[in-house]
Motif scaffolding. Structure first.
Motif, PDB file in Angstrom:
ATOM      1  N   UNK A  24       0.834  -1.205   0.000  1.00 21.48           N
ATOM      2  CA  UNK A  24       0.000   0.000   0.000  1.00 21.48           C
ATOM      3  C   UNK A  24       0.867   1.253   0.000  1.00 21.48           C
ATOM      4  N   UNK A  25       2.002   1.213   0.711  1.00 19.43           N
ATOM      5  CA  UNK A  25       2.932   2.343   0.687  1.00 19.43           C
ATOM      6  C   UNK A  25       3.477   2.543  -0.720  1.00 19.43           C
ATOM      7  N   UNK A  26       3.848   1.442  -1.376  1.00 19.17           N
ATOM      8  CA  UNK A  26       4.326   1.505  -2.755  1.00 19.17           C
ATOM      9  C   UNK A  26       3.261   2.108  -3.669  1.00 19.17           C
ATOM     10  N   UNK A  27       2.023   1.696  -3.481  1.00 13.51           N
ATOM     11  CA  UNK A  27       0.936   2.213  -4.313  1.00 13.51           C
ATOM     12  C   UNK A  27       0.673   3.697  -4.054  1.00 13.51           C
ATOM     13  N   UNK A  28       1.061   4.168  -2.863  1.00 11.55           N
ATOM     14  CA  UNK A  28       0.911   5.585  -2.519  1.00 11.55           C
ATOM     15  C   UNK A  28       2.099   6.413  -3.018  1.00 11.55           C
ATOM     16  N   UNK A  29       3.093   5.751  -3.622  1.00  8.55           N
ATOM     17  CA  UNK A  29       4.227   6.469  -4.200  1.00  8.55           C
ATOM     18  C   UNK A  29       5.537   6.299  -3.477  1.00  8.55           C
ATOM     19  N   UNK A  30       5.543   5.577  -2.356  1.00  2.90           N
ATOM     20  CA  UNK A  30       6.785   5.368  -1.623  1.00  2.90           C
ATOM     21  C   UNK A  30       7.647   4.320  -2.318  1.00  2.90           C
ATOM     22  N   UNK A  31       8.926   4.327  -1.982  1.00  7.28           N
ATOM     23  CA  UNK A  31       9.880   3.356  -2.510  1.00  7.28           C
ATOM     24  C   UNK A  31      10.259   2.406  -1.381  1.00  7.28           C
ATOM     25  N   UNK A  32      10.237   1.101  -1.670  1.00  6.69           N
ATOM     26  CA  UNK A  32      10.514   0.084  -0.664  1.00  6.69           C
ATOM     27  C   UNK A  32      11.738  -0.720  -1.090  1.00  6.69           C
ATOM     28  N   UNK A  33      12.693  -0.872  -0.166  1.00 11.23           N
ATOM     29  CA  UNK A  33      13.859  -1.734  -0.386  1.00 11.23           C
ATOM     30  C   UNK A  33      13.965  -2.652   0.824  1.00 11.23           C
ATOM     31  N   UNK A  34      14.005  -3.967   0.587  1.00  9.37           N
ATOM     32  CA  UNK A  34      14.034  -4.905   1.705  1.00  9.37           C
ATOM     33  C   UNK A  34      14.971  -6.066   1.421  1.00  9.37           C
ATOM     34  N   UNK A  35      15.781  -6.413   2.408  1.00 14.66           N
ATOM     35  CA  UNK A  35      16.532  -7.657   2.347  1.00 14.66           C
ATOM     36  C   UNK A  35      15.533  -8.797   2.538  1.00 14.66           C
ATOM     37  N   UNK A  36      15.618  -9.794   1.669  1.00 14.03           N
ATOM     38  CA  UNK A  36      14.600 -10.857   1.686  1.00 14.03           C
ATOM     39  C   UNK A  36      15.268 -12.204   1.440  1.00 14.03           C
ATOM     40  N   UNK A  37      14.813 -13.228   2.176  1.00 17.40           N
ATOM     41  CA  UNK A  37      15.428 -14.554   2.083  1.00 17.40           C
ATOM     42  C   UNK A  37      14.544 -15.610   1.435  1.00 17.40           C
ATOM     43  N   UNK A  38      13.244 -15.465   1.535  1.00 21.58           N
ATOM     44  CA  UNK A  38      12.343 -16.513   1.056  1.00 21.58           C
ATOM     45  C   UNK A  38      12.147 -16.379  -0.453  1.00 21.58           C
ATOM     46  N   UNK A  39      12.878 -17.168  -1.210  1.00 22.55           N
ATOM     47  CA  UNK A  39      12.814 -17.062  -2.663  1.00 22.55           C
ATOM     48  C   UNK A  39      11.446 -17.439  -3.214  1.00 22.55           C
ATOM     49  N   UNK A  40      10.687 -18.223  -2.468  1.00 17.94           N
ATOM     50  CA  UNK A  40       9.384 -18.672  -2.966  1.00 17.94           C
ATOM     51  C   UNK A  40       8.348 -17.555  -3.020  1.00 17.94           C
ATOM     52  N   UNK A  41       8.585 -16.444  -2.305  1.00 16.56           N
ATOM     53  CA  UNK A  41       7.605 -15.356  -2.278  1.00 16.56           C
ATOM     54  C   UNK A  41       8.041 -14.120  -3.060  1.00 16.56           C
ATOM     55  N   UNK A  42       9.213 -14.175  -3.666  1.00 21.14           N
ATOM     56  CA  UNK A  42       9.745 -12.995  -4.356  1.00 21.14           C
ATOM     57  C   UNK A  42       8.790 -12.510  -5.438  1.00 21.14           C
ATOM     58  N   UNK A  43       8.297 -13.412  -6.267  1.00 17.81           N
ATOM     59  CA  UNK A  43       7.434 -13.003  -7.383  1.00 17.81           C
ATOM     60  C   UNK A  43       6.128 -12.393  -6.898  1.00 17.81           C
TER      61      UNK A  43
END
Length: 231
Positions: A170-189
């Motif tokens: 929702x933040x992204x849809x409001x125009x914010x930029x999100x950067x996150x370290x992520x480990x679960x490859x199954x949820x990336x898409x």
């Protein structure tokens, strides 16, 4: 960049578009958290970073950072609502008065992450997932334009993960930029628009559709077994 005498990052670079949601992906020891800290000026680096075209130090009021849970002293005696209000210190000053408007803003941030009923609870009395929700609420209180999160889904329950990703989208849809370290490859898409594939250097960067591929995952992790399990 050196860490404990060895190179943590070498020739790592990225250009993250505004209004996107980017996952930083790579094996343990790849320098993912180090990269975030270097960008924020929390780690010494020979490189440089620009945010919205300006040096990071000039736009810190536009950046919200959510560290790893393991980096936080959860024994500190503070209430949930006070943790969230810490996100608004640029509006109050370190010794400024908390107005009713700011307190209501903090409560609204708690509502957004489903933690409004815990406002007066001690932060150390919460579960790991609840603590992570509170720290996201603190970031929301900053009214930032860039949200940088270090492993936001690590060690949280399924319900909390669903809440966190919904808020971030929702933040992204409001125009914010999100950067996150992520480990679960199954949820990336399902979770992200873009990926930065990192293993002490930038392996690849781009949209999930073009960059999160078996070949690039294999190059990033150094093996086809992990790649096959992830796709």
């Amino acid at each position: 960049m050196l860490y404990d005498g060895s190179i943590a990052l070498d020739a790592a670079s990225a250009c993250i578009p505004r209004g996107s949601m980017t996952a930083i992906i790579g094996p343990n020891g790849a320098g993912k958290s180090t990269l975030l800290k270097a960008v924020l000026g929390l780690e010494a680096s020979s490189g440089s970073a620009l945010v919205f075209g300006r040096p990071v130090a000039e736009v810190m009021d536009k950046i919200a950072y959510v560290p790893q849970r393991a980096a936080v002293d959860w024994s500190f005696p503070v209430r949930v609502i006070d943790v969230v209000l810490m996100g608004a210190y640029r509006q109050t000053g370190l010794l400024g008065r908390v107005t009713p408007q700011l307190r209501q803003h903090a409560q609204t941030c708690l509502e957004r992450v489903g933690m409004e009923a815990f406002a007066t609870r001690q932060i150390g009395a919460l579960s790991g997932g609840q603590q992570q929700r509170v720290f996201l609420a603190r970031a929301l209180a900053q009214k930032a334009e860039l949200y940088i999160l270090d492993e936001p889904f690590a060690g949280v329950d399924v319900a909390t993960e669903a809440t966190l990703i919904a808020v971030l989208k929702s933040l992204r849809d409001e125009g914010a930029t999100i950067i996150a370290v992520h480990h679960d490859l199954s949820t990336v898409r399902a979770y992200f628009d873009r990926v930065l594939m990192l293993n002490r250097r930038t392996v690849a960067e781009g949209t999930v559709a073009t960059t999160f591929t078996p070949e690039i995952i294999g190059r990033t992790y150094g093996g086809a077994v992990i790649m096959a399990a992830a796709i």
